[in-house]
Design an enzyme around this catalytic site. Structure first.
Site, mmCIF file in Angstrom:
data_model
loop_
_atom_site.group_PDB
_atom_site.id
_atom_site.type_symbol
_atom_site.label_atom_id
_atom_site.label_comp_id
_atom_site.label_asym_id
_atom_site.label_seq_id
_atom_site.Cartn_x
_atom_site.Cartn_y
_atom_site.Cartn_z
ATOM 1 C CB CYS A 37 31.129 -35.988 30.166
ATOM 2 S SG CYS A 37 30.069 -34.730 29.447
ATOM 3 C CG ASP A 39 28.360 -32.580 31.746
ATOM 4 O OD1 ASP A 39 27.851 -32.725 32.868
ATOM 5 O OD2 ASP A 39 29.575 -32.420 31.570
ATOM 6 C CB CYS A 62 33.447 -28.858 30.652
ATOM 7 S SG CYS A 62 33.442 -29.068 28.868
ATOM 8 C CB CYS A 106 32.562 -30.390 25.496
ATOM 9 S SG CYS A 106 33.454 -31.649 26.407
HETATM 10 FE FE1 FES Z 1 30.830 -32.750 29.830
HETATM 11 FE FE2 FES Z 1 32.482 -31.123 28.509
HETATM 12 S S1 FES Z 1 33.012 -32.632 29.977
HETATM 13 S S2 FES Z 1 30.321 -31.208 28.385
#
Ligand code: FES
Length: 129
Positions: A37, A39, A62, A106
């Site tokens: 993702c 992140d 998230c 995640c």
């Molecule tokens: Fe990016 Fe969970 S969707 S850390």
């Protein structure tokens, strides 16, 4: 331990995380990214007498990432570096009462960031001696 939804405990850690903070004068930092993702997770630790005296993290991740990292911090605070290295993501997910399988990628961010921070600490202290 997989469930279809977020547990109450996970949501509590997401809504009211105790460790989303910057550590003052951190001794080490661990930063990891989630390839799926994009992140990023950044964890800081303060170490004294071989123990994690303070710990905090920042992320744009998230709920699963925030709650897992908060749990990682809760488990690691006050532990020796050796004890903290032994935590697994399974320990973290179990403590949170499980989570949907699709969110496991995640949940690993917290434990990975902790390990990187410990590596960073050990690398810095090796070069000092
Ligand atoms: Fe990016 Fe969970 S969707 S850390």
């Amino acid at each position: 331990m997989n469930t279809q939804t977020y547990s109450k405990k996970l949501l509590k850690h997401f809504r009211n995380p105790k460790f989303v903070k910057k550590v003052r004068n951190p001794d080490a930092i661990g930063e990891v990214g989630n390839l799926k993702c994009g992140d990023v997770m950044r964890m800081q630790i303060k170490v004294a007498d071989g123990k994690i005296k303070d710990i905090g993290f920042q992320t744009f991740g998230c709920p699963a990432a925030v709650a897992s990292s908060d749990m990682v911090c809760e488990l690691a605070k006050g532990k020796t570096l050796e004890e903290a290295k032994k935590f697994t993501n399974d320990d973290v997910v179990k403590e949170l009462g499980g989570m949907p399988l699709v969110k496991i990628h995640c949940s690993v961010l917290g434990i990975q960031a902790l390990r990187k921070a410990i590596e960073d600490y050990e690398r810095k202290n090796r070069s000092k001696s």
